[in-house]
Motif scaffolding. Structure first.
Motif: not given
Length: 183
Positions: A108-135
């Motif tokens: 995700g961050v490398l794709l943003a960088d490849k497109h010349g973007l300077s800022s990116i916002g992430f959610p906590a990926l996989s922690t909701g319905a996909f069940g990954y423990p938050m910490e």
């Protein structure tokens, strides 16, 4: 918004409580996508609703994607120019979960960088319905982003936008631990 952040190689990493669809100062936000890149619940549903039906149409030719992969579209009705769609692993099903989750953040961050973007916002990926423990998910996210920081040429700000104050605080604590005292 919190002004707590850490810096690595000139890249600011911050954690806030908020709505990922309302981050007008970011070039891109990350969608916690499903394999078909269609609307769903949680983050994906919120992003698709805010972006409008054009987002689903733009996603159609890019699907399906596999766990750990990332693709980019326009932001349409969002205040962001782009949406980066990442498919996180279903915890305990898609293995090795930690590697696949790390691939999401790295790609995700490398794709943003490849497109010349300077800022990116992430959610906590996989922690909701996909069940990954938050910490553990936060540890994977920050360890991965710190490890790729020296490869980034345009991305200068990475924001984690967490729905609850409790999750934002947990992410701040894990970020401090991962980055240590040298930030």
């Amino acid at each position: 918004m919190s002004d707590q952040f850490k810096t690595k190689n000139g890249i600011q990493i911050e954690c806030i409580q908020g709505d990922i669809t309302k981050q007008p100062d970011l070039d891109a936000v990350v969608n916690a996508a499903n394999a078909q890149l269609m609307t769903g619940g949680g983050v994906a549903g919120a992003i698709h609703r805010a972006a409008g039906p054009e987002l689903a149409r733009a996603c159609e030719p890019l699907a399906p994607i596999r766990p750990g992969e990332a693709v980019i579209t326009e932001g349409f009705g969002l205040p962001n120019a782009h949406v980066i769609h990442c498919l996180g692993p279903v915890y305990g099903v898609d293995e090795p979960s930690d590697t696949l989750l790390a691939n999401c953040y790295r790609n995700g961050v490398l794709l943003a960088d490849k497109h010349g973007l300077s800022s990116i916002g992430f959610p906590a990926l996989s922690t909701g319905a996909f069940g990954y423990p938050m910490e553990p998910a936060a540890r994977v996210a920050f360890s991965t982003l710190v490890s790729v920081a020296d490869q980034l040429s345009s991305v200068r700000r990475i924001r984690f936008v967490l729905f609850s104050g409790e999750d934002a605080e947990l992410h701040r604590q894990v970020l401090s631990e991962v980055m240590g005292q040298d930030t």
